[in-house]
Design a protein around this motif. Structure first.
Motif, PDB file in Angstrom:
ATOM      1  N   VAL A 116      40.587  34.686  37.831  1.00  0.00           N
ATOM      2  CA  VAL A 116      41.555  34.933  38.892  1.00  0.00           C
ATOM      3  C   VAL A 116      41.758  33.677  39.693  1.00  0.00           C
ATOM      4  CG1 VAL A 116      42.024  36.271  40.965  1.00  0.00           C
ATOM      5  CG2 VAL A 116      40.964  37.339  39.018  1.00  0.00           C
ATOM      6  N   GLY A 117      42.978  33.401  40.055  1.00  0.00           N
ATOM      7  CA  GLY A 117      43.304  32.179  40.776  1.00  0.00           C
ATOM      8  C   GLY A 117      42.711  32.121  42.163  1.00  0.00           C
ATOM      9  N   GLU A 118      43.005  31.035  42.867  1.00  0.00           N
ATOM     10  CA  GLU A 118      42.382  30.783  44.159  1.00  0.00           C
ATOM     11  C   GLU A 118      42.683  31.859  45.186  1.00  0.00           C
ATOM     12  OE1 GLU A 118      43.512  26.969  45.466  1.00  0.00           O
ATOM     13  OE2 GLU A 118      42.398  25.871  43.923  1.00  0.00           O
ATOM     14  N   GLU A 119      43.874  32.501  45.092  1.00  0.00           N
ATOM     15  CA  GLU A 119      44.247  33.483  46.105  1.00  0.00           C
ATOM     16  C   GLU A 119      43.731  34.865  45.775  1.00  0.00           C
ATOM     17  OE1 GLU A 119      48.428  33.368  46.588  1.00  0.00           O
ATOM     18  OE2 GLU A 119      48.488  31.317  47.292  1.00  0.00           O
ATOM     19  N   GLY A 120      43.209  35.070  44.589  1.00  0.00           N
ATOM     20  CA  GLY A 120      42.785  36.400  44.188  1.00  0.00           C
ATOM     21  C   GLY A 120      41.315  36.625  44.382  1.00  0.00           C
ATOM     22  N   GLY A 121      40.842  37.804  43.895  1.00  0.00           N
ATOM     23  CA  GLY A 121      39.436  38.117  43.958  1.00  0.00           C
ATOM     24  C   GLY A 121      38.636  37.137  43.123  1.00  0.00           C
ATOM     25  N   SER A 122      37.370  36.985  43.449  1.00  0.00           N
ATOM     26  CA  SER A 122      36.544  35.984  42.800  1.00  0.00           C
ATOM     27  C   SER A 122      36.313  36.312  41.334  1.00  0.00           C
ATOM     28  CB  SER A 122      35.193  35.884  43.510  1.00  0.00           C
ATOM     29  OG  SER A 122      34.321  35.037  42.811  1.00  0.00           O
ATOM     30  N   SER A 123      36.495  35.288  40.476  1.00  0.00           N
ATOM     31  CA  SER A 123      36.216  35.442  39.057  1.00  0.00           C
ATOM     32  C   SER A 123      34.824  34.929  38.728  1.00  0.00           C
ATOM     33  CB  SER A 123      37.257  34.688  38.225  1.00  0.00           C
ATOM     34  OG  SER A 123      37.190  33.298  38.477  1.00  0.00           O
ATOM     35  N   THR A 124      34.134  34.369  39.732  1.00  0.00           N
ATOM     36  CA  THR A 124      32.817  33.786  39.491  1.00  0.00           C
ATOM     37  C   THR A 124      31.706  34.817  39.610  1.00  0.00           C
ATOM     38  OG1 THR A 124      32.565  33.173  41.824  1.00  0.00           O
ATOM     39  CG2 THR A 124      33.616  31.563  40.368  1.00  0.00           C
ATOM     40  N   VAL A 125      32.038  36.013  40.108  1.00  0.00           N
ATOM     41  CA  VAL A 125      31.029  37.054  40.265  1.00  0.00           C
ATOM     42  C   VAL A 125      30.669  37.619  38.897  1.00  0.00           C
ATOM     43  CG1 VAL A 125      30.520  39.304  41.266  1.00  0.00           C
ATOM     44  CG2 VAL A 125      31.837  37.625  42.581  1.00  0.00           C
ATOM     45  N   SER A 126      29.395  37.543  38.559  1.00  0.00           N
ATOM     46  CA  SER A 126      28.936  38.083  37.295  1.00  0.00           C
ATOM     47  C   SER A 126      28.847  39.602  37.378  1.00  0.00           C
ATOM     48  CB  SER A 126      27.570  37.499  36.940  1.00  0.00           C
ATOM     49  OG  SER A 126      27.005  38.188  35.847  1.00  0.00           O
ATOM     50  N   GLN A 159      40.136  34.825  33.308  1.00  0.00           N
ATOM     51  CA  GLN A 159      39.707  34.908  34.696  1.00  0.00           C
ATOM     52  C   GLN A 159      40.227  33.766  35.572  1.00  0.00           C
ATOM     53  OE1 GLN A 159      37.965  37.694  35.983  1.00  0.00           O
ATOM     54  NE2 GLN A 159      38.782  38.347  34.011  1.00  0.00           N
ATOM     55  N   GLN A 160      40.785  32.755  34.977  1.00  0.00           N
ATOM     56  CA  GLN A 160      41.330  31.649  35.764  1.00  0.00           C
ATOM     57  C   GLN A 160      42.776  31.874  36.185  1.00  0.00           C
ATOM     58  OE1 GLN A 160      39.279  29.228  36.848  1.00  0.00           O
ATOM     59  NE2 GLN A 160      37.730  30.444  35.769  1.00  0.00           N
ATOM     60  N   THR A 161      43.486  32.711  35.448  1.00  0.00           N
ATOM     61  CA  THR A 161      44.924  32.862  35.719  1.00  0.00           C
ATOM     62  C   THR A 161      45.361  34.276  36.062  1.00  0.00           C
ATOM     63  OG1 THR A 161      45.391  33.237  33.364  1.00  0.00           O
ATOM     64  CG2 THR A 161      45.452  30.951  34.151  1.00  0.00           C
ATOM     65  N   SER A 162      44.603  35.277  35.660  1.00  0.00           N
ATOM     66  CA  SER A 162      45.079  36.656  35.788  1.00  0.00           C
ATOM     67  C   SER A 162      44.992  37.152  37.224  1.00  0.00           C
ATOM     68  CB  SER A 162      44.284  37.579  34.856  1.00  0.00           C
ATOM     69  OG  SER A 162      44.499  37.221  33.513  1.00  0.00           O
ATOM     70  N   ARG A 163      45.986  37.919  37.597  1.00  0.00           N
ATOM     71  CA  ARG A 163      46.043  38.489  38.940  1.00  0.00           C
ATOM     72  C   ARG A 163      46.389  39.972  38.874  1.00  0.00           C
ATOM     73  NH1 ARG A 163      47.107  35.568  43.381  1.00  0.00           N
ATOM     74  NH2 ARG A 163      46.181  37.419  44.345  1.00  0.00           N
ATOM     75  N   ALA A 164      45.818  40.723  39.805  1.00  0.00           N
ATOM     76  CA  ALA A 164      46.198  42.117  40.022  1.00  0.00           C
ATOM     77  C   ALA A 164      46.535  42.211  41.506  1.00  0.00           C
ATOM     78  CB  ALA A 164      45.074  43.069  39.654  1.00  0.00           C
ATOM     79  N   ARG A 174      50.983  44.342  40.764  1.00  0.00           N
ATOM     80  CA  ARG A 174      51.678  43.399  39.871  1.00  0.00           C
ATOM     81  C   ARG A 174      50.656  42.676  39.012  1.00  0.00           C
ATOM     82  NH1 ARG A 174      53.271  37.774  40.044  1.00  0.00           N
ATOM     83  NH2 ARG A 174      55.401  37.383  39.283  1.00  0.00           N
ATOM     84  N   LEU A 175      50.808  42.796  37.698  1.00  0.00           N
ATOM     85  CA  LEU A 175      49.928  42.123  36.750  1.00  0.00           C
ATOM     86  C   LEU A 175      50.569  40.826  36.276  1.00  0.00           C
ATOM     87  CD1 LEU A 175      47.479  41.997  34.812  1.00  0.00           C
ATOM     88  CD2 LEU A 175      48.805  43.388  33.207  1.00  0.00           C
ATOM     89  N   SER A 176      49.775  39.762  36.250  1.00  0.00           N
ATOM     90  CA  SER A 176      50.251  38.481  35.734  1.00  0.00           C
ATOM     91  C   SER A 176      49.063  37.697  35.196  1.00  0.00           C
ATOM     92  CB  SER A 176      50.965  37.676  36.831  1.00  0.00           C
ATOM     93  OG  SER A 176      50.067  37.385  37.899  1.00  0.00           O
ATOM     94  N   GLY A 177      49.346  36.583  34.519  1.00  0.00           N
ATOM     95  CA  GLY A 177      48.273  35.734  34.009  1.00  0.00           C
ATOM     96  C   GLY A 177      48.270  35.670  32.494  1.00  0.00           C
ATOM     97  N   ILE A 221      43.655  36.791  23.849  1.00  0.00           N
ATOM     98  CA  ILE A 221      43.987  37.169  22.479  1.00  0.00           C
ATOM     99  C   ILE A 221      44.447  35.912  21.751  1.00  0.00           C
ATOM    100  CG2 ILE A 221      45.508  38.530  20.999  1.00  0.00           C
ATOM    101  CD1 ILE A 221      45.654  40.613  23.215  1.00  0.00           C
ATOM    102  N   GLY A 222      43.798  35.607  20.624  1.00  0.00           N
ATOM    103  CA  GLY A 222      44.129  34.378  19.910  1.00  0.00           C
ATOM    104  C   GLY A 222      43.876  33.166  20.786  1.00  0.00           C
ATOM    105  N   PRO A 223      44.851  32.263  20.854  1.00  0.00           N
ATOM    106  CA  PRO A 223      44.681  31.061  21.686  1.00  0.00           C
ATOM    107  C   PRO A 223      44.849  31.345  23.181  1.00  0.00           C
ATOM    108  CG  PRO A 223      46.869  31.077  20.703  1.00  0.00           C
ATOM    109  CD  PRO A 223      46.132  32.261  20.118  1.00  0.00           C
ATOM    110  N   GLY A 224      45.191  32.598  23.505  1.00  0.00           N
ATOM    111  CA  GLY A 224      45.483  32.956  24.892  1.00  0.00           C
ATOM    112  C   GLY A 224      46.970  33.160  25.060  1.00  0.00           C
TER     113      GLY A 224
END
Length: 217
Positions: free
Chosen positions: A1-11, A85-90, A110-113, A117-120
């Motif tokens: 998730v990008g900088e404005e979204g929820g943290s993607s670093t949380v395991s 997790q670097q680009t997807s947003r909800a 709104r879903l984006s990112g 799948i495959g190369p992404g």
């Protein structure tokens, strides 16, 4: 998730899957909707998988037009694996009690990112509607169903042939206005009390009075 979204670093390993359940039946659907609105805005768990399991029943089930999953943990693992997790947003637009379905809270987002799948593959942004069915006796979420504002074939073709978006296919969903969502009082009180929720009607008694009442004085 990008900088404005929820943290993607949380395991997901850091999530307490056995945490005591939230006493949602004491606060009612409207308050639960406001709590979920805050939590989802902060964590965007529809793409991060960083769910808060305290709101979900042990027999929780999920489905969308393509997938069915049993259990909130497997759901979290699934979306975490699917979305980049670097680009997807909800991005949450609204979280409201449904006017048409009983014991249901509908989240519009709104879903984006990208999907892994495959190369992404890049997702054309589109609007999702998530219906959360709440058990009337426990206040916990027992079922989640996702619906989309465009058909599945449009989603697929837009991913494979992005130049068709806005021409032959539907245009990308517009940007979402940034909202300031404050933490609801009921959630603040629950966290402060270590997992106890007051009845929605409230009480004028002090903490000492409640303790004495517990012991029958």
């Amino acid at each position: 998730v990008g900088e404005e979204g929820g943290s993607s670093t949380v395991s997901l390993d850091s999530i307490d899957w056995d945490a005591p359940k939230f006493d949602a039946e004491k606060v009612g659907l409207e308050t639960l909707a406001s709590i979920l609105d805050y939590e989802l805005t902060e964590k965007e768990w529809f793409v991060t998988g960083n769910v808060n399991p305290v709101y979900f029943a042990d027999d929780f089930k999920f489905q969308d037009p393509d997938v069915k999953v049993d259990g909130i943990r497997d759901y979290a693992k699934g979306v975490r694996k699917l979305f980049d997790q670097q680009t997807s947003r909800a991005e949450i637009i609204s979280t409201l009690v449904s006017d048409s379905s009983p014991n249901t809270i509908t989240v519009t987002w709104r879903l984006s990112g990208k999907v892994n799948i495959g190369p992404g593959l890049t997702i054309k942004p589109y609007i999702c509607y998530t219906d959360l069915t709440v058990d009337e006796s426990t206040g916990l979420i027992v079922f989640q169903e996702d619906r989309f504002d465009i058909p599945g074939w449009d989603i697929l073709l837009s991913t494979l042939f992005p130049f068709l978006a806005g021409n032959v296919l539907a245009a990308p969903a517009p940007d979402v206005e940034v909202r300031e969502v404050l933490k609801p009082t009921a959630l603040v009180e629950w966290e402060a009390s270590g997992g106890m929720v007051s009845d929605t009607e409230g009480s004028s008694s002090s903490p000492v009075d409640r303790i004495l009442s517990f012991f029958g004085n």
